[in-house]
Design an enzyme around this catalytic site. Structure first.
Site: not given
Length: 238
Positions: A12, A187, A190
């Site tokens: 991600s 968060d 990330h």
């Protein structure tokens, strides 16, 4: 007009590399993908292949398909570990398997004359990350800085063995920001714009040291500057 390609391959954190607004209610932030495209414009194409939530086990199945469908890739990042280092659950990959998976990716790239760059996991703000995922915490699916460091150190050893560059984000995040390293995350896991900027700077150092011919400062700028083009365009391709 045959452009070489720089593949950024990962989970991600790679998938979000072009996201300038990770927090929708805030202003635009620095984006790694955009920075790379800007630096390599008219020199090399940036090929983004990031897969949210993926582990090295799943990535190992994806990589051959990417390489089969993309020509002229000359350099690539391999950036997994933030999921693999989870203590339990479907994303948890044991350290020996993780290292073997990354090694196999390096072999696959080298077999096609692609210059690999291994990237290690950064840091985790557990307080922020866990607070938003109580169900994962209850199941024991935990990410810790201790485990991130273990997986990062294993990748550093692998990179040394394979004589390829290693981007040590675990170390860089601590050194660049000291006690303020949490601002490098959105968060808790990330990267914020500042985190991606640290990633960018460390990546550029690795490219300059190991693959200087593909550092943007050393690559040829395609086609003539417009000021040097004749009115009829007859000298553009010369």
């Amino acid at each position: 007009m045959d452009y070489k390609k720089f593949l950024i391959f990962g989970d991600s954190i790679t998938e979000f590399a072009f996201n300038t607004r990770p927090n929708e209610d805030e202003e635009d932030q620095y984006a790694l993908g955009a920075a790379l495209v800007n630096e390599y414009t008219r020199k090399m194409d940036i090929l983004q292949r990031g897969f949210k939530g993926y582990t090295s086990r799943w990535a190992l199945k994806v990589l051959p398909e990417i390489l089969e469908n993309e020509s002229n890739v000359v350099m690539a990042t391999i950036f997994f570990g933030a999921n693999d280092a989870c203590s339990a659950g479907p994303q948890s990959i044991s350290l020996p398997e993780f290292v073997d998976n990354i090694r196999r990716m390096v072999f696959a790239m080298k077999a096609q004359q692609i210059r690999p760059i291994i990237v290690g996991p950064g840091l985790i703000d557990r307080e922020k990350w866990d607070r938003a995922r109580p169900e994962e915490v209850a199941l024991g699916h935990l990410r810790t800085n201790k485990n991130f460091a273990i997986y990062s150190d294993a990748l550093a050893k692998l990179a040394s063995e394979e004589k390829v560059p290693f981007v040590n984000l675990n170390k860089a995040f601590r050194e660049k920001s000291g006690d303020s390293w949490k601002k490098l995350l959105t968060d808790g896991l990330h990267f914020s714009g500042e985190g991606y900027e640290v990633f960018h700077d460390e990546l550029m150092k690795a490219i300059k040291a190991f693959y200087p011919q593909y550092h943007p400062q050393n690559m040829e700028y395609k086609l003539k500057d417009w000021r040097d083009v004749l009115d009829d365009g007859s000298n553009i391709m010369l």
